[in-house]
Design a protein around this motif. Structure first.
Motif, PDB file in Angstrom:
ATOM      1  N   ALA A  74     -36.200 -27.565  51.134  1.00  8.98           N
ATOM      2  CA  ALA A  74     -36.984 -27.496  52.370  1.00  8.98           C
ATOM      3  C   ALA A  74     -37.448 -26.061  52.627  1.00  8.98           C
ATOM      4  CB  ALA A  74     -36.156 -28.007  53.542  1.00  8.98           C
ATOM      5  N   MET A  75     -36.557 -25.098  52.392  1.00  5.26           N
ATOM      6  CA  MET A  75     -36.920 -23.692  52.561  1.00  5.26           C
ATOM      7  C   MET A  75     -38.003 -23.302  51.559  1.00  5.26           C
ATOM      8  SD  MET A  75     -33.161 -21.972  53.117  1.00  5.26           S
ATOM      9  CE  MET A  75     -33.843 -20.309  53.133  1.00  5.26           C
ATOM     10  N   MET A  76     -37.892 -23.832  50.343  1.00  4.66           N
ATOM     11  CA  MET A  76     -38.885 -23.557  49.306  1.00  4.66           C
ATOM     12  C   MET A  76     -40.259 -24.069  49.738  1.00  4.66           C
ATOM     13  SD  MET A  76     -38.645 -24.812  45.351  1.00  4.66           S
ATOM     14  CE  MET A  76     -37.051 -24.045  45.139  1.00  4.66           C
ATOM     15  N   ALA A  77     -40.296 -25.262  50.336  1.00  2.00           N
ATOM     16  CA  ALA A  77     -41.565 -25.858  50.762  1.00  2.00           C
ATOM     17  C   ALA A  77     -42.272 -24.975  51.778  1.00  2.00           C
ATOM     18  CB  ALA A  77     -41.311 -27.249  51.344  1.00  2.00           C
ATOM     19  N   GLU A  78     -41.490 -24.311  52.625  1.00  3.05           N
ATOM     20  CA  GLU A  78     -42.065 -23.509  53.707  1.00  3.05           C
ATOM     21  C   GLU A  78     -42.087 -22.014  53.387  1.00  3.05           C
ATOM     22  OE1 GLU A  78     -41.311 -25.942  57.718  1.00  3.05           O
ATOM     23  OE2 GLU A  78     -39.441 -25.262  56.812  1.00  3.05           O
ATOM     24  N   ASP A  79     -41.955 -21.674  52.127  1.00  2.82           N
ATOM     25  CA  ASP A  79     -41.977 -20.270  51.715  1.00  2.82           C
ATOM     26  C   ASP A  79     -43.315 -19.641  52.121  1.00  2.82           C
ATOM     27  OD1 ASP A  79     -42.640 -17.989  49.886  1.00  2.82           O
ATOM     28  OD2 ASP A  79     -40.615 -18.398  49.183  1.00  2.82           O
ATOM     29  N   PRO A  80     -43.299 -18.532  52.876  1.00  3.68           N
ATOM     30  CA  PRO A  80     -44.552 -17.901  53.338  1.00  3.68           C
ATOM     31  C   PRO A  80     -45.465 -17.474  52.192  1.00  3.68           C
ATOM     32  CG  PRO A  80     -42.665 -17.048  54.556  1.00  3.68           C
ATOM     33  CD  PRO A  80     -42.111 -17.867  53.433  1.00  3.68           C
ATOM     34  N   ALA A  81     -44.876 -16.988  51.091  1.00  4.30           N
ATOM     35  CA  ALA A  81     -45.704 -16.556  49.961  1.00  4.30           C
ATOM     36  C   ALA A  81     -46.434 -17.740  49.349  1.00  4.30           C
ATOM     37  CB  ALA A  81     -44.831 -15.866  48.907  1.00  4.30           C
ATOM     38  N   LEU A  82     -45.761 -18.868  49.293  1.00  2.07           N
ATOM     39  CA  LEU A  82     -46.386 -20.070  48.753  1.00  2.07           C
ATOM     40  C   LEU A  82     -47.489 -20.567  49.689  1.00  2.07           C
ATOM     41  CD1 LEU A  82     -46.239 -21.943  46.366  1.00  2.07           C
ATOM     42  CD2 LEU A  82     -44.373 -23.172  47.461  1.00  2.07           C
ATOM     43  N   GLU A  83     -47.211 -20.507  50.981  1.00  4.58           N
ATOM     44  CA  GLU A  83     -48.217 -20.908  51.972  1.00  4.58           C
ATOM     45  C   GLU A  83     -49.473 -20.037  51.845  1.00  4.58           C
ATOM     46  OE1 GLU A  83     -48.844 -21.271  56.832  1.00  4.58           O
ATOM     47  OE2 GLU A  83     -46.933 -20.604  56.014  1.00  4.58           O
ATOM     48  N   GLU A  84     -49.264 -18.749  51.604  1.00  2.00           N
ATOM     49  CA  GLU A  84     -50.404 -17.833  51.460  1.00  2.00           C
ATOM     50  C   GLU A  84     -51.253 -18.203  50.240  1.00  2.00           C
ATOM     51  OE1 GLU A  84     -51.345 -13.039  50.908  1.00  2.00           O
ATOM     52  OE2 GLU A  84     -49.279 -13.749  51.218  1.00  2.00           O
ATOM     53  N   GLU A  85     -50.588 -18.569  49.141  1.00  2.00           N
ATOM     54  CA  GLU A  85     -51.318 -18.955  47.932  1.00  2.00           C
ATOM     55  C   GLU A  85     -52.137 -20.224  48.176  1.00  2.00           C
ATOM     56  OE1 GLU A  85     -51.615 -17.483  44.903  1.00  2.00           O
ATOM     57  OE2 GLU A  85     -50.621 -15.754  45.812  1.00  2.00           O
ATOM     58  N   VAL A  86     -51.559 -21.183  48.887  1.00  2.00           N
ATOM     59  CA  VAL A  86     -52.282 -22.413  49.203  1.00  2.00           C
ATOM     60  C   VAL A  86     -53.488 -22.094  50.086  1.00  2.00           C
ATOM     61  CG1 VAL A  86     -52.150 -24.641  50.383  1.00  2.00           C
ATOM     62  CG2 VAL A  86     -50.240 -23.873  48.960  1.00  2.00           C
ATOM     63  N   THR A  87     -53.270 -21.264  51.110  1.00  2.00           N
ATOM     64  CA  THR A  87     -54.340 -20.905  52.035  1.00  2.00           C
ATOM     65  C   THR A  87     -55.484 -20.194  51.317  1.00  2.00           C
ATOM     66  OG1 THR A  87     -52.729 -20.700  53.842  1.00  2.00           O
ATOM     67  CG2 THR A  87     -54.869 -19.650  54.162  1.00  2.00           C
ATOM     68  N   ASN A  88     -55.151 -19.318  50.370  1.00  2.00           N
ATOM     69  CA  ASN A  88     -56.189 -18.601  49.610  1.00  2.00           C
ATOM     70  C   ASN A  88     -57.077 -19.581  48.841  1.00  2.00           C
ATOM     71  OD1 ASN A  88     -55.255 -16.150  50.506  1.00  2.00           O
ATOM     72  ND2 ASN A  88     -54.054 -15.697  48.662  1.00  2.00           N
ATOM     73  N   ARG A  89     -56.455 -20.592  48.273  1.00  2.00           N
ATOM     74  CA  ARG A  89     -57.231 -21.564  47.498  1.00  2.00           C
ATOM     75  C   ARG A  89     -58.116 -22.416  48.414  1.00  2.00           C
ATOM     76  NH1 ARG A  89     -53.033 -19.953  44.719  1.00  2.00           N
ATOM     77  NH2 ARG A  89     -52.914 -20.165  42.426  1.00  2.00           N
ATOM     78  N   ILE A  90     -57.588 -22.756  49.573  1.00  2.00           N
ATOM     79  CA  ILE A  90     -58.400 -23.505  50.538  1.00  2.00           C
ATOM     80  C   ILE A  90     -59.574 -22.647  51.002  1.00  2.00           C
ATOM     81  CG2 ILE A  90     -58.411 -24.456  52.881  1.00  2.00           C
ATOM     82  CD1 ILE A  90     -55.566 -25.468  52.362  1.00  2.00           C
ATOM     83  N   GLY A  91     -59.299 -21.352  51.192  1.00  2.00           N
ATOM     84  CA  GLY A  91     -60.369 -20.436  51.594  1.00  2.00           C
ATOM     85  C   GLY A  91     -61.473 -20.334  50.555  1.00  2.00           C
ATOM     86  N   ALA A  92     -61.112 -20.627  49.301  1.00  2.00           N
ATOM     87  CA  ALA A  92     -62.105 -20.594  48.227  1.00  2.00           C
ATOM     88  C   ALA A  92     -62.839 -21.924  48.095  1.00  2.00           C
ATOM     89  CB  ALA A  92     -61.424 -20.247  46.903  1.00  2.00           C
TER      90      ALA A  92
END
Length: 555
Positions: A74-92
């Motif tokens: 659960a902590m892995m799912a909400e990892d801020p660094a991972l969230e940032e990577e997902v957000t960057n791809r959505i931004g693209a």
């Protein structure tokens, strides 16, 4: 009839029709999203939140080791660094589904390359990604099948979230094509007393619905079994159930030689179940649970409370507590956050504690406080000791804080080879077979690609156990086993034959080990151990021990 071989977990045997784990969801297409970036981001955050809470809920329901694993997911799912990577791809301009798929895959590859505990978490990332993508698509995540009748589950491997909540009324046995004796699947199967054989390479060819016999004691999956094969399996199932219901007695060999059977525990709340299953004390209490979920070290007061709760569950009995074992596969930012090219050979265990000695001193203070407030027989040991000088350092410091019995973990070849000199200073030694095997065979204990090397039956590992046992005999000091090897009933006999005086394991393994020890005298154990030592590899050592044990049974 065909026999497929793997690593058996425990002594169980079962039979039934096969049901295969569902295939993963198809990968999302790399295409431009029709939604705005804000809309896709909101969808991802909602999906991740839902998956994280579901994992935590599954953990609370399962309890034990499974809860720790699922909370980590659960902590892995909400990892801020991972969230940032997902957000960057959505931004693209990517869709939420593809952004999750691609970002998680990137993190997975990074973790796989790191190996160790973090490498093992790569498979967990795949599971989390599948669950998030399923939530985004509005479909059920791939999981354990439900054919409407009891079945033998066949899978590449099981995600912790699936293993934790297996319906034991439906799942007769578990067969995986990957994993070794120390994988999460194996550990959770042992904890739940699931009949399991892991690392069965030929299992990928097993057909849906075909009947098999799964024999964990032999590490064999038999296809197209005869009526006699099935009848024999049923008799063994009934005999094992009767043995489990028999009154619990102290661990001992057939000639009366006492072999105390202790429990490996991860938190104080696990103590009651261990006592119920017949643990005569604790051979390994892992203190990491207090540290791993914190951004800073717990206070002396917090530690004292936890250790006191544990010790109160075992009045008058031995409780062996391992000092904080961090670094390598369990990094802690407040202990050692420096990047290391090969952390398994870096600043870990006692080395890390010496570099932050205040943390060690606070832990020893808390343990001494708990000891003074309870009636248990407290023993404290240092992790990852590799030199005589380290032994002297830890034992001297522990005595300074009033710890009456101070010892060391034998997890690297150097401490095994110098056991007599180490034990000239330590009050006892406890062999951690998982790490000892890893360092002896130069094979990361949690890396699937080298899992075949991670076998404590290897004669090189057994030679080091014998060297430690010899050191204990010469110095008159006790030698415990607290790695996963002690939970293998036949290997437990071998370990006693090599000089182990106590065995510690997952509580659910106690009954099988207790029953097996009662079939052999100390002379038998030494003879069986000798047969294993004379072998040239792990498989032949196991086979030689089985043959030697069978000769005694026939006699």
């Amino acid at each position: 009839m065909t026999e497929l071989r793997g690593v058996g977990i425990g002594l169980g045997v079962s039979h039934g029709p096969i049901a295969r784990m569902a295939e993963p969801l198809p990968a999302p297409k790399d295409e431009k999203s029709a939604r705005s970036a804000d809309e896709e981001t909101a969808r991802v955050r909602a999906a991740i939140e839902a998956v994280a809470r579901e994992l935590e809920q599954r953990g609370e329901t399962a309890g034990g080791a499974a809860q720790e694993v699922l909370e980590a997911q659960a902590m892995m799912a909400e990892d801020p660094a991972l969230e940032e990577e997902v957000t960057n791809r959505i931004g693209a301009g990517k869709t939420a589904e593809f952004a999750v798929f691609d970002a998680f895959a990137s993190f997975r590859d990074t973790l796989s390359a790191m190996g160790g505990y973090l490498g093992e978490r790569a498979a967990d990332l795949d599971d989390v990604a599948q669950r998030v993508i399923a939530h985004l698509r509005g479909v059920a995540a791939p999981g354990v099948p439900d054919p409407g009748h009891p079945f033998v589950l066949v899978a590449k491997d099981l995600a912790p979230a699936d293993t934790a909540l297996l319906d034991l009324d439906k799942v007769l046995a578990l067969v995986t094509t990957e994993g070794g004796p120390t994988s999460h699947t194996a550990i959770l199967a042992r904890e739940k007393s699931i009949v399991a054989v892991v690392g069965v390479r030929g299992a990928a060819g097993l057909a849906e619905g075909e009947t098999v016999v799964v024999d964990a004691a032999a590490g064999v999956v038999t296809t197209q079994p005869t009526d006699d094969d099935i009848a024999q399996a049923e008799r063994r199932e009934a005999d094992r159930a009767a043995a489990a219901d028999a009154p619990v007695t102290p661990g001992a060999l057939a000639d009366g030689t006492a072999v105390p059977l202790l429990a490996n525990l991860g938190k104080p709340q696990d103590a009651a179940k261990a006592v119920e299953l017949g643990a005569e004390g604790v051979g390994l209490f892992r203190t990491e649970f207090l540290f791993l979920s914190s951004s800073q070290a717990p206070t002396v007061e917090e530690q004292t409370k936890a250790y006191t709760e544990l010790l109160q569950a075992f009045p008058g009995k031995k409780v062996v507590v391992r000092a904080l074992d961090a670094g390598a596969d369990k990094p802690l930012a407040f202990l050692n956050d420096a990047h290391e090219e090969n952390p398994a050979l870096g600043l870990r265990g006692l080395r890390a504690l010496r570099a932050s000695e205040d943390i060690l001193r606070e832990q020893l203070t808390a343990l001494a406080n708990a000891d003074a407030a309870t009636e248990a027989d407290l023993w404290v040991m240092a992790p990852m000791v590799s030199t005589v000088e380290e032994t002297e350092y830890f034992v001297t410091l522990a005595k300074e804080y009033g710890i009456k019995t101070a010892g060391v973990m034998v997890e690297v070849p150097s401490s095994a080879l110098l056991a007599d000199k180490v034990l000239a200073h330590a009050d006892f030694a406890s062999i951690g077979t998982n790490d000892l095997t890893q360092y002896t065979l130069a094979a990361d204990r949690l890396l699937g690609s080298v899992s075949s090397f991670q076998d404590p039956w290897h004669p090189a590992v057994l030679q080091l156990v014998k060297a430690t046992g010899d050191g204990g005999r010469v110095t008159g000091k006790p030698i415990g086993i607290c790695g996963e090897a002690a939970a293998d009933p036949l290997l437990a006999v071998v370990l006693v034959g090599l000089g182990a005086t106590t065995l510690s394991m997952a509580p659910t393994a106690l009954a099988d080990v207790r029953a097996t020890l009662l079939h052999h005298s100390l002379d038998d154990a030494k003879r069986i151990a000798g047969a294993a030592l004379a072998a040239s590899d792990a498989a032949s050592a196991r086979a030689a021990a089985q043959e030697a044990a069978a000769q005694h049974t026939a006699a």
